[in-house]
Design an enzyme around this catalytic site. Structure first.
Site, PDB file in Angstrom:
ATOM      1  CB  CYS A 136     -30.766  25.601 -38.591  1.00 38.26           C
ATOM      2  SG  CYS A 136     -32.323  26.508 -38.498  1.00 38.26           S
ATOM      3  CD  GLU A 210     -29.892  25.169 -42.833  1.00 38.19           C
ATOM      4  OE1 GLU A 210     -30.599  25.607 -43.758  1.00 38.19           O
ATOM      5  OE2 GLU A 210     -30.163  25.352 -41.639  1.00 38.19           O
TER       6      GLU A 210
END
Length: 222
Positions: A136, A210
């Site tokens: 991230c 993700e």
């Protein structure tokens, strides 16, 4: 050998490419992403940021040095005092009120990713936690840069998602990304091959989560 963050990416090339170049990302860059998909993503990203702040609080607890503790404090403060406020304003531009955000349930992809990060940090050390967060913290900056190098990417008023790209291509975010890479490079340089394998598993799992987060937005799953 001295490992670097780049070695984590090289160890998981397919997962990293599938994340950076996900259909959600390419459609966002092409200005073809459905508005309801982006709104669903925005809502869940707000909930993710709250858990992200908790992860920085955990990082402070796990910090072996005062410098690491200050870094964790700055990260949590940036989320609570700046990023969440900006995110709330951004959501308002998309017709999502702060009251609606406060009542949102977490999607399963949000739960899976954020709790994985917190569990990894609880079980491991500060490096484990940073590696779990790195897809991230680094990935969004790389995504903005990748979009800007694509000839198909539409910028400006013709793309309703231009402000999102601008957020992550900004000097402020890019510097934060490079600061995180420098921190990781310093720590990874000292790990053994067996320890690097452990960290690679964490990085791969977090990157896969993700990918699931993008899928959640694209398919409007809860």
């Amino acid at each position: 050998m001295a490992y670097q963050f780049e070695d984590l990416k090289k160890a998981c090339p397919q997962e990293w490419q599938d994340y950076i170049q996900h259909s959600f990302v390419t459609q966002l860059g092409d200005a073809t992403l459905a508005a309801d998909a982006f709104q669903h993503y925005l809502k869940q990203d707000y909930l993710f940021l709250i858990q992200f702040a908790r992860a920085f609080a955990l990082a402070a607890y796990k910090s072996p040095t005062l410098a690491d503790m200050r870094q964790a404090k700055d990260g949590m403060q940036a989320i609570l005092d700046t990023e969440l406020s900006l995110h709330i304003d951004f959501c308002k531009d998309w017709g999502i009120s702060e009251d609606e955000l406060a009542k949102l349930p977490e999607a399963r992809a949000t739960l899976a990713y954020t709790r994985y990060v917190l569990d990894t940090g609880n079980r491991g050390d500060l490096l484990d936690l940073h590696v779990a967060l790195s897809p991230c913290m680094v990935g969004y900056g790389e995504i903005a840069n990748w979009l800007n190098h694509r000839s198909e990417t539409i910028r400006g008023e013709s793309n309703p998602y231009d402000a999102w790209i601008a957020m992550y291509e900004s000097d402020e975010f890019q510097e934060a990304m490079h600061a995180e890479i420098r921190w990781l490079d310093d720590r990874l340089a000292e790990v053994s091959p067996s320890r690097f394998e452990q960290l690679t598993r964490i990085f791969r799992d977090a990157t896969r989560l993700e990918i699931d987060f993008w899928e959640m937005g694209l398919t409007l799953s809860d």
